[in-house]
Design an enzyme around this catalytic site. Structure first.
Site: not given
Lengths: 423, 162
Positions: B126-128
């Site tokens: 999703c956001h690494g």
């Protein structure tokens, strides 16, 4: 006239009887009939009316969808598919509702942009603007909860990510999230309450819209020149002039809306939401609906969790204090040679964020998001406060009628001496 | 005036509280107690996902290299410092809640074909966020390590979570 009756000027005896006891017709005549409206509106001034129409479309289609929808994790997805396949015209009602949300945000974004460009947020319309920002926030909450209801993969994971934003707050964060969920993950209690609130919120929005319009009818409308009407030569009665102009815009709006609904109903949606929700598998790439992308990009631009959440909420919160950040007394950007370009650059930053928000959280998108986020805030917090002092605005026209009539004429001669009819 | 105000505030609070409280987890939700996991079918290097309180829990049978990698990491390199020893009960078994501490996605890395991130643990798409072989946050926006749930070994081949 009998004591206790309103002094009505309505001719029709039946309407007059009602109007004497409840002067709704007098009010409509005053607020939408003879209401003095600046004569120089362009088509940007259609979008308030368009937003109102969209709200009514959303409420109407939503009520009929609710008749066939089941807010339970085991049935929600299937009940939406049943609406699409088995319910008479269910596909039409759902596609109108689904694309209506997108149309609503398109219309409201343009409406907000109109306010930014023509300085509609400035005195005396600060409260009118603030009520508008409240409506925008309520719309975002409503749209978010509505997107959860079909219980597809994006519904579920969007709900998980957005509710988890609150866990960023120290100490109480986890408790807030558990309270929002009614459990330890997004589950049936969450779906139930989102359905309840999704049904409630549009009526709350309608209430705030009423206040928004009431405040508008005290201050009167702004206009593309951003100067106050100085007399009757500067205004037109709302009906028939602007009822007609709004109707033209409404027809164009319906053409666009119908094109979306009938030819590309899923274009603005995400295919993953046609996969039933699975709490154990996160889609490889979670994206919110397109209208949330700029704010999502701001969230992801910050490497710190709490910082990202605060900045995302801050990107809307800054709009509340905008009337006091912009220190220039000139409303319309037409007469602000520097601020105009700063605002166009802000618009580009907004679209860049929208684009970057739909990309994966990796380079170069993160750096691009950071630059655009920095400018988004700099425009409000640095550029506008400074430009009010530094910028030299162009000279304002003497009145609204002057540039319209290209100067001169007998109407103009008396205009300057006349006192303002409406503040 | 002050007394009236205070009484009114208490009264409003007393009326509002039941409604706020009704949105917290109900008794039947709280009663979803524990989950048993049989460890026998999980070979070295494999991992399974089980559901506990509606959330995924990762049970990973770690290889010697993975344990070694987790233990060789100095605490100074960690965002949320914790020794590998403090996060496991038996060296080869890592049990963590499979929910990214950023915004609640399920990180990848349970299947050998998944992207496991730069530290060979888990990677949240999703956001690494990157997690290591002890489930500790190493890179990305997540602030905390993957949570270790309450669990106990009921026998050598069975654990109870919760």
């Amino acid at each position: 006239m009998a004591i206790g009756l309103h002094d009505s000027t309505i001719k029709n005896p039946v309407l007059r009887w009602v109007d004497q006891r409840l002067p709704v017709f007098t009010m409509m005549q005053k607020e939408y009939g003879t209401f003095p409206t600046p004569r120089n509106f362009n088509y940007f001034w259609n979008f308030g009316a368009l937003a109102m129409v969209t709200l009514m479309i959303m409420i109407a289609t939503g009520i009929f969808l609710a008749m066939n929808y089941t807010p339970h994790t085991s049935y929600a997805f299937d009940s939406v598919e049943r609406i699409m396949r088995d319910v008479n015209y269910g596909w039409l009602i759902r596609y109108v509702h689904m694309n209506g949300a997108s149309m609503f945000f398109i219309v409201v974004f343009i409406h907000i942009w109109r306010g930014l460009y023509y300085g509609s947020y400035k005195a005396p319309r600060e409260l009118l603007w603030i009520l508008g920002v409240v409506i925008f926030l309520l719309m975002m909450a409503t749209a978010f909860m509505g997107y959860v209801l079909p219980w597809g993969q994006m519904s579920f994971w969007g709900a998980t990510v957005i509710t988890n934003l609150f866990s960023a707050f120290p100490l109480v964060g986890e408790h807030i999230v558990t309270w929002l969920w009614g459990g330890f993950s997004v589950d049936n209690p969450t779906l139930n309450r989102f359905f309840s609130l999704h049904y409630l919120m549009p009526f709350v929005i309608a209430g705030v819209v009423f206040l928004h319009v009431a405040a508008l009818h005290i201050t009167g409308s702004n206009n593309p020149l951003g100067i106050d009407p100085k007399g009757p030569q500067d205004t037109l009665p709302f009906h028939p002039y602007y009822t007609a102009k709004d109707s033209v815009g409404l027809i164009v709006y319906f053409i666009v809306f119908a094109f979306l609904v009938f030819f590309m109903p899923n274009y603005l949606g995400h295919p993953d939401n046609y996969i039933p929700a699975n709490p154990l598998v996160t889609p490889a790439h979670i994206v919110p609906e397109w209208y949330f992308l700029p704010f999502y990009a701001i969230l992801r631009a910050v490497p710190d969790k709490l910082g990202g959440v605060l900045l995302m909420f801050g990107s809307i919160a800054v709009l509340f204090i905008l009337p006091w950040l912009d220190t220039s007394p000139v409303r319309s950007m037409r007469f602000r040679p520097v601020a105009k370009w700063a605002l166009f650059l802000w618009l580009i930053a907004f679209f860049v964020l929208m684009w970057a928000g739909g990309k994966p959280a990796e380079e170069p998108y993160v750096t691009i998001s950071r630059i655009a986020t920095a400018y988004y805030f700099a425009y409000f917090l640095v550029i506008l406060p400074l430009l009010g002092r530094l910028e030299r605005p162009l000279s304002l026209p003497e009145s609204i009628a002057m540039p319209v009539l290209r100067g001169g004429g007998p109407v103009m001669a008396g205009a300057a001496a006349k006192p303002m009819e409406k503040a | 005036m002050l007394t009236t105000g205070a009484f009114a505030a208490v009264g409003v609070g007393a009326v509002v509280w039941p409604f706020i409280s009704s949105m917290n987890p109900a008794r039947d939700v709280l009663a979803l107690a524990s989950t048993e996991v049989d460890l026998t079918p999980i070979a070295v290097g494999q991992a399974v996902t089980v559901v506990w309180r509606g959330k995924p829990v990762f049970v990973r049978h770690r290889t010697a290299e993975e344990i070694q990698a987790a233990r060789a990491t100095p605490l100074s390199q960690l965002k949320d410092p914790a020794t590998d020893q403090s996060r496991v009960q038996r060296d080869q078994w890592l049990v963590v809640v499979g929910v990214c501490t950023h915004l609640g996605c399920v990180p990848l890395g349970q299947k050998p074909t998944d992207a496991r991130g730069e530290y060979q643990g888990w990677f949240c798409p999703c956001h690494g966020s990157h997690y290591d072989t002890s489930g500790r946050i190493r890179l990305g926006p997540a602030p905390l390590n993957l949570a270790v749930p309450e669990y106990s070994f009921t026998s050598d081949t069975q654990i109870r979570i919760g």
